[in-house]
Scaffold this active site. Structure first.
Site, PDB file in Angstrom:
ATOM      1  N   ASP A 124      56.998  19.148  52.163  1.00 29.99           N
ATOM      2  CA  ASP A 124      55.706  19.515  51.853  1.00 29.99           C
ATOM      3  C   ASP A 124      54.926  20.438  52.639  1.00 29.99           C
ATOM      4  O   ASP A 124      55.393  20.296  53.854  1.00 29.99           O
ATOM      5  CB  ASP A 124      54.814  18.044  51.715  1.00 29.99           C
ATOM      6  CG  ASP A 124      55.220  17.287  50.598  1.00 29.99           C
ATOM      7  OD1 ASP A 124      55.809  17.770  49.584  1.00 29.99           O
ATOM      8  OD2 ASP A 124      55.220  15.923  50.551  1.00 29.99           O
ATOM      9  N   ASP A 146      54.975  19.657  43.253  1.00 28.79           N
ATOM     10  CA  ASP A 146      53.958  18.736  43.097  1.00 28.79           C
ATOM     11  C   ASP A 146      52.890  19.284  42.065  1.00 28.79           C
ATOM     12  O   ASP A 146      52.306  18.661  41.235  1.00 28.79           O
ATOM     13  CB  ASP A 146      53.121  18.169  44.384  1.00 28.79           C
ATOM     14  CG  ASP A 146      54.260  17.669  45.252  1.00 28.79           C
ATOM     15  OD1 ASP A 146      55.283  16.841  44.845  1.00 28.79           O
ATOM     16  OD2 ASP A 146      54.112  17.439  46.420  1.00 28.79           O
TER      17      ASP A 146
END
Length: 170
Positions: A124, A146
């Site tokens: 991330d 995401d």
């Protein structure tokens, strides 16, 4: 099931491009940014590129569960769900719904690739200030995969609520 060949090829190409963008961005983050460090900040500290890993799912839920359960809930079940999503893509005639499903599938594939090949967890790197909304100063760090899933789900809900009954093929 009668499958339109052009729709199949177009969908697969779109999926490939989205997964490539996700994986390439994660590769660059892993290669050039040490875990836990901030690389760039834009608009003050509103938007940052940082490198963190997530061994759970959304908001790191399940990060501390047993690895066997983690494999079941974060790999096996999502793969089964993505197979069904792909089947829905092939049958869907509405372009908006098909794009929404392609986004969801591409995001799922991107994060499953991380779970399979990155033992430290899903990469991330997008970090956004959230101004205390819901008690969060910063939104949980996320990645392109995401974003694809969230945009896809949002688009599908909008389509389902407002456009589905108005037109069969936009």
């Amino acid at each position: 099931m009668n499958i339109d060949r052009n729709r199949l090829i177009g969908s697969v190409i779109f999926i490939f491009i989205l997964v490539f963008i996700d994986q390439w961005s994660k590769y660059l983050v892993v290669k050039y940014i040490s875990i836990g460090t901030e690389y760039l900040s834009f608009f003050g500290d509103f938007f940052k590129i940082i490198h963190v890993r997530n061994t759970g799912i959304l908001f790191s839920i399940g990060a501390n569960i047993n690895s066997s359960l983690k494999n079941l809930f974060f790999l096996v079940i999502p793969i089964i769900i993505l197979v069904f999503v792909f089947c829905f893509i092939l049958k869907e005639t509405n372009k908006i719904a098909r794009i929404a499903l392609i986004l969801i599938l591409s995001g799922g594939i991107g994060n499953i690739i991380d779970r399979l090949f990155r033992p430290l967890g899903v990469v991330d790197f997008l970090d956004v200030k959230f101004f205390g909304i819901f008690g969060l100063q910063r939104w949980p760090t996320f990645n392109f995969a995401d974003s694809y899933v969230v945009i896809g789900i949002t688009l599908f809900i909008i389509y389902d609520l407002f456009a589905k009954n108005k037109s069969t093929d936009l």
